[in-house]
Structure formats: structure tokens, C-alpha cells
Design a protein around this motif. Structure first.
Motif, PDB file in Angstrom:
ATOM      1  N   LEU A 154      33.263  35.962  44.576  1.00  0.00           N
ATOM      2  CA  LEU A 154      33.733  37.355  45.881  1.00  0.00           C
ATOM      3  C   LEU A 154      33.807  37.626  46.887  1.00  0.00           C
ATOM      4  CD1 LEU A 154      32.210  40.836  43.732  1.00  0.00           C
ATOM      5  CD2 LEU A 154      34.477  39.443  43.240  1.00  0.00           C
ATOM      6  N   THR A 211      37.142  39.476  51.125  1.00  0.00           N
ATOM      7  CA  THR A 211      36.404  39.581  50.152  1.00  0.00           C
ATOM      8  C   THR A 211      37.708  40.287  48.721  1.00  0.00           C
ATOM      9  OG1 THR A 211      34.639  41.301  50.817  1.00  0.00           O
ATOM     10  CG2 THR A 211      34.964  42.316  48.686  1.00  0.00           C
ATOM     11  N   GLN A 229      41.994  32.929  42.555  1.00  0.00           N
ATOM     12  CA  GLN A 229      40.403  33.514  42.497  1.00  0.00           C
ATOM     13  C   GLN A 229      39.845  32.651  41.167  1.00  0.00           C
ATOM     14  OE1 GLN A 229      43.179  35.167  38.689  1.00  0.00           O
ATOM     15  NE2 GLN A 229      41.447  36.579  38.653  1.00  0.00           N
ATOM     16  N   THR A 256      31.981  35.668  38.502  1.00  0.00           N
ATOM     17  CA  THR A 256      32.955  35.722  39.668  1.00  0.00           C
ATOM     18  C   THR A 256      32.263  35.487  41.334  1.00  0.00           C
ATOM     19  OG1 THR A 256      33.523  37.424  38.091  1.00  0.00           O
ATOM     20  CG2 THR A 256      34.620  37.538  40.688  1.00  0.00           C
ATOM     21  N   GLU A 302      38.024  50.906  37.226  1.00  0.00           N
ATOM     22  CA  GLU A 302      37.621  48.840  37.927  1.00  0.00           C
ATOM     23  C   GLU A 302      36.483  48.425  37.032  1.00  0.00           C
ATOM     24  OE1 GLU A 302      38.851  45.825  41.207  1.00  0.00           O
ATOM     25  OE2 GLU A 302      37.918  47.839  41.723  1.00  0.00           O
ATOM     26  N   ALA A 314      33.820  46.041  36.090  1.00  0.00           N
ATOM     27  CA  ALA A 314      32.519  45.313  36.768  1.00  0.00           C
ATOM     28  C   ALA A 314      33.469  43.768  37.364  1.00  0.00           C
ATOM     29  CB  ALA A 314      31.359  45.546  36.514  1.00  0.00           C
ATOM     30  N   PRO A 315      32.737  42.622  37.928  1.00  0.00           N
ATOM     31  CA  PRO A 315      33.188  41.548  37.718  1.00  0.00           C
ATOM     32  C   PRO A 315      32.530  40.833  36.285  1.00  0.00           C
ATOM     33  CG  PRO A 315      32.688  41.724  40.261  1.00  0.00           C
ATOM     34  CD  PRO A 315      32.255  43.531  38.952  1.00  0.00           C
ATOM     35  N   GLN A 316      32.879  39.791  35.917  1.00  0.00           N
ATOM     36  CA  GLN A 316      32.789  38.860  35.432  1.00  0.00           C
ATOM     37  C   GLN A 316      31.360  38.626  35.559  1.00  0.00           C
ATOM     38  OE1 GLN A 316      35.393  36.941  32.627  1.00  0.00           O
ATOM     39  NE2 GLN A 316      37.121  37.742  34.053  1.00  0.00           N
ATOM     40  N   GLU A 338      38.742  41.273  45.026  1.00  0.00           N
ATOM     41  CA  GLU A 338      38.416  43.291  43.906  1.00  0.00           C
ATOM     42  C   GLU A 338      37.304  42.291  43.080  1.00  0.00           C
ATOM     43  OE1 GLU A 338      42.861  43.221  42.341  1.00  0.00           O
ATOM     44  OE2 GLU A 338      43.487  43.469  45.100  1.00  0.00           O
ATOM     45  N   ASN A 339      37.400  43.428  41.951  1.00  0.00           N
ATOM     46  CA  ASN A 339      36.562  42.954  40.729  1.00  0.00           C
ATOM     47  C   ASN A 339      37.355  41.897  39.782  1.00  0.00           C
ATOM     48  OD1 ASN A 339      34.351  44.762  42.421  1.00  0.00           O
ATOM     49  ND2 ASN A 339      34.722  46.698  40.687  1.00  0.00           N
ATOM     50  N   SER A 340      37.493  42.114  39.995  1.00  0.00           N
ATOM     51  CA  SER A 340      38.487  40.403  39.129  1.00  0.00           C
ATOM     52  C   SER A 340      38.769  39.364  39.638  1.00  0.00           C
ATOM     53  CB  SER A 340      39.770  41.445  39.043  1.00  0.00           C
ATOM     54  OG  SER A 340      41.244  41.158  40.141  1.00  0.00           O
ATOM     55  N   GLY A 341      37.710  39.537  41.059  1.00  0.00           N
ATOM     56  CA  GLY A 341      38.089  37.976  41.425  1.00  0.00           C
ATOM     57  C   GLY A 341      39.991  37.471  41.616  1.00  0.00           C
TER      58      GLY A 341
END
Length: 366
Positions: A216, A249, A353, A214, A207, A209-211, A251-254
């Protein structure tokens, strides 16, 4: 390379010898819907319409399940569920026969609280273009290992869909076969094996990492009726006073899948999400926003944006998929600012998101 292929085939053959073949009878399955025993093109199985069948074994977590499936022309969504906790919470893989060859012909979708989520999860790792035959038997195989899975359609050597990360917790559960449409689907030759480390051949991706920027962590309110927001340009105080909140919370994608904690209903199709944004001065910051289906953004109690990204809202081809398609410019005062976003849902995925890429001078907390 040849050694790796030989090892994979050897492991698969060992797993195959331990498979459990399950006949379609009431000793092994719970039938919900219209189920008829039939032999079609030499294979004994069932015709299933407007319902599902549930394997009574509720201990499948990791392993391989296989069956044959015969599809017909039409717009419908037959498929399989696994790690089924109950009828409203499970992992699912389904086919769209009317989209054969298109990017969404095959779909993975987690289901929370009975809510579909294909508008949130699409593209690489969730859906795939695959062409399969109609009116003849097609072999389906799904290998599941912890947070990963892969789906084979016809070709036993190359997965048609690699699911990089399953979204639900990896709890054991039942297996189901489903077809909610009156269009006929046939199933035959169901078998499965439970194994901690079944062989998988796909190229799985970690997965990302978040931009930067982002968001969270959010607070999410209890559900309420969207009509309570109209036609006011401020947050109705009576409504605000009645709300209770939970932390969720992303996901890493937002992606914040609201169905994880919210159950959609006729008079409960909306939640508020909120943040406190502390600014060191009066300034304007850009919020990149994605949502499904409709959003209203309030800053310090006043409505600053309203939009809809629901199915068909942009044009007849728009599926309502969620992405960073919208931008809102937040006029922040010095000190704490309350950012509330109301998210309303019809079907297909209830989510949000957000990114504030430039957080200079800001402290953001749920």
C-alpha cells in the motif's frame, strides 16, 4: 418497498423544482472549441466538436445535473466533467457510441494532471454495458453525493452506472461538456441543482479490504525519459543520483495511480517506484505485479524482469487494462534489499499494483 419508492420520487420531485436551467450562451459558459447554436428535432441547443464548454459557476460539489445528448455513429468519446478544478483535473463520465451494448459503453474516469485512467478503472463501479439510440435525443442524468455518484441514460428510474467511489477529493468545481472529436455531438436542455444530499437509488458497495500482502505504501521518483534506462541491465547511477522522491499511498485494491503526483510528458514518461524489503534469510518470494504500460523490475540494482501490458500488446483486442497479470520471483539476500520498479506510460492510465502474499520473514517499508 412502495413506501421507499414513493419517498424517493417525492424527494426527487422536490429537488427537480429547484433546478437551474442554463442556456448555452457566453454569459453562463466558457467555450473552447467549435460550438454552433442549432435547433435539432425541435430542441434548441449546441453542436460541439473538438472542444469543451465550461459552466462559469465553480461551486458544484453535490447535486444533480441533467441534459439531452444526441450521438452519431463513430469512434469517439463525448461526455461530461464535474468538480472541475481546471482543464487537467476533474471527474468525468463519457460514452463510447461505437461500443453500445458492450461492457465499456459507458465509463467513469477520474483525471489527474491531464492523464486519462480508464486502463486502471474498469468493470463494476467504473464502466457499464448500456444501449442508447443514435441520431435522436437521449436524456442523461448524473447524481453526485460526496464520494458516490450514479449515471442514468434514458431511463430516469434505474441507474445505468453506479459509481461506488469517486477517486478525486470532493472539492467543488465547474461542470463541463466535452467532445474532442470532429464527429458531431449535440447537447440541449442543460439544468442542474446543488444539494448536499441529493436522492440516489443505486446499490452502492463499500470498498473491499486489501488482499493479504497488498503493498500500500511506495516511494515514487520524479519523472524522467524512459530511454535513460536502455540498454543497461543495472540502474544507471547518474540517473539514480538525480532522483527526488515522494511518498504515495495505494488504494485498497493496490492500485497506485501515478498521475496523482506525476505529470506525463514527451520526455517525462517514466518514474521509479521503490521499496526496501528486509529479509531474515536468503530466500525467494513471489511478487504479483500489475502495471500500465511498461515495467522494469530491479532487485539490488540489477534488472530481473521487463514486461509490457500496453494497448494492443497481447492481441488486437487487449485494451491495456491493469491487473495482476504478471509474476516476478524476487531473489532476496539476508538483510535489506532494494526493490525498484520503473513504470513507463503511453496513454490510458499510469499505474502499478503489487502483492507479496507470503511475507514470512520479511519487513517491507517504503
Amino acid at each position: 418497498m412502495k413506501l421507499l419508492l414513493f419517498t424517493f420520487l417525492l424527494l426527487f420531485s422536490l429537488y427537480s423544482t429547484g433546478q437551474t436551467v442554463v442556456p448555452f450562451d457566453s454569459l453562463n459558459w466558457v467555450f473552447v472549441g467549435k460550438v454552433t447554436q442549432e435547433t435539432v428535432q425541435g430542441k434548441a441547443g449546441i453542436r460541439l466538436t473538438e472542444g469543451s464548454i465550461y459552466l462559469k459557476d465553480s461551486t458544484f460539489k453535490n447535486g444533480v445535473l441533467e441534459f439531452d445528448m444526441m450521438l452519431t455513429q463513430g469512434r469517439y468519446f463525448p461526455g461530461v466533467g464535474f468538480r472541475v478544478q481546471d482543464k487537467a483535473n476533474f471527474e468525468s463520465v463519457y460514452l463510447r457510441p461505437h461500443q453500445r451494448g458492450n461492457p465499456d459503453a459507458l465509463q467513469y474516469m477520474p483525471v489527474f494532471s491531464g492523464q486519462e485512467s480508464w486502463q486502471l478503472y474498469y468493470g463494476d463501479g467504473y464502466s457499464a454495458a448500456v444501449t442508447y439510440s443514435l441520431n435522436e435525443w437521449v436524456h442523461i442524468k448524473i447524481a453526485v453525493r460526496d464520494s458516490q455518484a450514479e449515471v442514468y441514460i434514458g431511463n430516469p428510474n434505474e441507474p445505468a452506472l453506479v459509481i461506488h467511489q469517486l477517486k478525486r477529493d470532493d472539492k467543488p468545481g465547474q461542470i463541463s461538456l466535452s467532445n474532442d472529436s470532429p464527429i458531431i455531438t449535440h447537447f440541449a436542455n442543460f439544468q442542474y441543482i446543488k444539494a448536499d444530499r441529493p436522492p440516489i437509488a443505486g446499490k452502492f458497495k463499500a470498498e473491499p479490504a486489501p488482499q493479504p500482502g497488498t503493498i500500500l505504501n511506495w516511494q515514487v521518483s520524479k519523472t524522467f525519459d524512459e530511454t535513460l534506462l536502455a540498454p543497461s541491465y543495472t540502474i544507471p547511477q547518474t540517473l539514480a543520483n538525480q532522483l527526488t522522491w515522494s511518498n504515495l499511498t495505494a488504494e485498497n485494491s493496490g492500485k497506485l495511480n501515478l498521475s496523482r503526483i506525476s505529470k506525463l510528458g514527451k520526455n517525462s514518461n517514466t518514474v521509479f517506484t521503490k521499496l526496501t524489503v528486509v529479509s531474515d534469510k536468503q530466500q525467494i518470494k513471489k511478487l504479483q505485479l500489475g502495471f500500465s504500460d511498461r515495467a522494469k523490475v530491479y532487485v539490488n540494482g540489477r534488472l530481473v524482469y521487463a514486461g509490457q501490458d500496453e494497448f494492443g500488446s497481447r492481441d488486437y483486442r487487449f485494451l491495456g487494462t491493469m491487473g495482476y497479470f504478471d509474476e516476478v520471483y524476487l531473489d532476496l539476500k539476508k538483510g535489506p534489499n532494494e526493490l525498484w520498479i520503473a513504470i513507463s506510460e503511453n496513454f490510458g492510465g499510469w499505474g502499478l499494483q503489487g502483492i507479496i502474499a507470503d511475507q514470512t520473514g520479511l519487513i517491507i517499508k517504503p
